[in-house]
Enzyme design. Sequence first.
Site, PDB file in Angstrom:
ATOM      1  N   HIS A  17       0.849  -1.206   0.000  1.00 39.74           N
ATOM      2  CA  HIS A  17       0.000   0.000   0.000  1.00 39.74           C
ATOM      3  C   HIS A  17       0.882   1.253   0.000  1.00 39.74           C
ATOM      4  O   HIS A  17       0.621   2.220  -0.724  1.00 39.74           O
ATOM      5  CB  HIS A  17      -0.885   0.040   1.248  1.00 39.74           C
ATOM      6  CG  HIS A  17      -1.872  -1.093   1.361  1.00 39.74           C
ATOM      7  ND1 HIS A  17      -2.067  -1.800   2.523  1.00 39.74           N
ATOM      8  CD2 HIS A  17      -2.721  -1.638   0.452  1.00 39.74           C
ATOM      9  CE1 HIS A  17      -2.993  -2.728   2.332  1.00 39.74           C
ATOM     10  NE2 HIS A  17      -3.410  -2.651   1.084  1.00 39.74           N
ATOM     11  N   LYS A  41     -15.619  -8.387   3.486  1.00 40.17           N
ATOM     12  CA  LYS A  41     -14.693  -8.823   4.544  1.00 40.17           C
ATOM     13  C   LYS A  41     -15.297  -8.434   5.897  1.00 40.17           C
ATOM     14  O   LYS A  41     -15.119  -7.306   6.362  1.00 40.17           O
ATOM     15  CB  LYS A  41     -13.328  -8.150   4.355  1.00 40.17           C
ATOM     16  CG  LYS A  41     -12.666  -8.457   3.016  1.00 40.17           C
ATOM     17  CD  LYS A  41     -11.375  -7.674   2.854  1.00 40.17           C
ATOM     18  CE  LYS A  41     -10.709  -7.934   1.508  1.00 40.17           C
ATOM     19  NZ  LYS A  41      -9.564  -7.037   1.243  1.00 40.17           N
ATOM     20  N   ARG A  91      -1.553  -6.217  -7.746  1.00 40.71           N
ATOM     21  CA  ARG A  91      -0.414  -7.082  -7.414  1.00 40.71           C
ATOM     22  C   ARG A  91      -0.210  -8.176  -8.449  1.00 40.71           C
ATOM     23  O   ARG A  91       0.902  -8.611  -8.704  1.00 40.71           O
ATOM     24  CB  ARG A  91      -0.645  -7.761  -6.051  1.00 40.71           C
ATOM     25  CG  ARG A  91      -0.536  -6.852  -4.877  1.00 40.71           C
ATOM     26  CD  ARG A  91      -1.056  -7.531  -3.651  1.00 40.71           C
ATOM     27  NE  ARG A  91      -2.471  -7.844  -3.781  1.00 40.71           N
ATOM     28  CZ  ARG A  91      -3.264  -8.186  -2.798  1.00 40.71           C
ATOM     29  NH1 ARG A  91      -2.770  -8.306  -1.587  1.00 40.71           N
ATOM     30  NH2 ARG A  91      -4.531  -8.433  -2.995  1.00 40.71           N
ATOM     31  N   SER A 128      -2.889  -8.187   3.422  1.00 40.85           N
ATOM     32  CA  SER A 128      -3.249  -7.920   4.821  1.00 40.85           C
ATOM     33  C   SER A 128      -3.707  -9.196   5.526  1.00 40.85           C
ATOM     34  O   SER A 128      -3.379  -9.428   6.696  1.00 40.85           O
ATOM     35  CB  SER A 128      -4.361  -6.864   4.880  1.00 40.85           C
ATOM     36  OG  SER A 128      -3.921  -5.647   4.323  1.00 40.85           O
TER      37      SER A 128
HETATM   38  O1  PNS Z   1      -8.616  -3.272   0.180  1.00 40.98           O
HETATM   39  P1  PNS Z   1      -9.911  -3.765  -0.425  1.00 40.98           P
HETATM   40  O2  PNS Z   1     -10.672  -4.627   0.572  1.00 40.98           O
HETATM   41  O3  PNS Z   1      -9.725  -4.463  -1.743  1.00 40.98           O
HETATM   42  O4  PNS Z   1     -10.774  -2.455  -0.720  1.00 40.98           O
HETATM   43  C1  PNS Z   1     -12.095  -2.559  -1.182  1.00 40.98           C
HETATM   44  C2  PNS Z   1     -12.848  -1.245  -0.915  1.00 40.98           C
HETATM   45  C3  PNS Z   1     -12.836  -0.923   0.571  1.00 40.98           C
HETATM   46  C4  PNS Z   1     -12.189  -0.127  -1.702  1.00 40.98           C
HETATM   47  C5  PNS Z   1     -14.315  -1.480  -1.418  1.00 40.98           C
HETATM   48  O5  PNS Z   1     -14.902  -2.541  -0.709  1.00 40.98           O
HETATM   49  C6  PNS Z   1     -15.164  -0.222  -1.271  1.00 40.98           C
HETATM   50  O6  PNS Z   1     -15.112   0.631  -2.127  1.00 40.98           O
HETATM   51  N1  PNS Z   1     -15.920  -0.126  -0.140  1.00 40.98           N
HETATM   52  C7  PNS Z   1     -16.791   1.001   0.125  1.00 40.98           C
HETATM   53  C8  PNS Z   1     -18.241   0.643  -0.234  1.00 40.98           C
HETATM   54  C9  PNS Z   1     -18.460   0.757  -1.729  1.00 40.98           C
HETATM   55  O7  PNS Z   1     -18.337   1.807  -2.313  1.00 40.98           O
HETATM   56  N2  PNS Z   1     -18.786  -0.379  -2.353  1.00 40.98           N
HETATM   57  C10 PNS Z   1     -19.042  -0.451  -3.785  1.00 40.98           C
HETATM   58  C11 PNS Z   1     -17.776  -0.821  -4.534  1.00 40.98           C
HETATM   59  S1  PNS Z   1     -18.011  -0.863  -6.283  1.00 40.98           S
END
Ligand code: PNS
Length: 161
Positions: A17, A41, A91, A128
């Site tokens: 990150h 998650k 990645r 993570s």
């Molecule tokens: O590190 P991650 O878990 O891959 O990040 C995913 C994240 C947190 C960016 C995604 O789950 C997110 O955008 N969450 C906020 C809620 C949202 O907007 N969901 C719609 C995504 S298209």
Amino acid sequence: MTIALIPGSFDPFHNGHLEVVERAANVFDEIVVAALRNPQKSDACFTLEERREMIQESLAHLERVRIVSVSTLLVNVAADVGATAIVKGLRAVSDFESELQMAQMNRSLSGVETVFIPTSSTHSFIASRLLREVARYGGDVSHFVPAPVEKRLREKFAGMA
Ligand code: PNS
């Protein structure tokens, strides 16, 4: 002024990150790092506030960086901060499928573009989820996370190994 919004669960923030933030800072005028909930998650290790604090400490060496932690849609954060683009790290090819889907959904919802930065191979295996697992059983994660994160992981899992 160009603003990159770098979102993630960051549970916890790691060196992969960090690489993406540092490289985005070479391209955009300002960086906003957003710790968000990933509804896929459900078993979070750190609270959003703990994550924000760890990221803040890990990015203390950078200027023009803001950190937020919010429980809302990413496109809402993008609108709030006036993001030029969402920036995500890739990645491996396996990341691409879900990232492409999210990028397309976010663009459909609000028109915001997503820009991908390929992480260097030295960080491509860091995740993570694996770091939480290694730290939980007393393994050494110091090569994979910034020092403030290592400290928090040690405190979190003290006496559990
Ligand atoms: O590190 P991650 O878990 O891959 O990040 C995913 C994240 C947190 C960016 C995604 O789950 C997110 O955008 N969450 C906020 C809620 C949202 O907007 N969901 C719609 C995504 S298209």
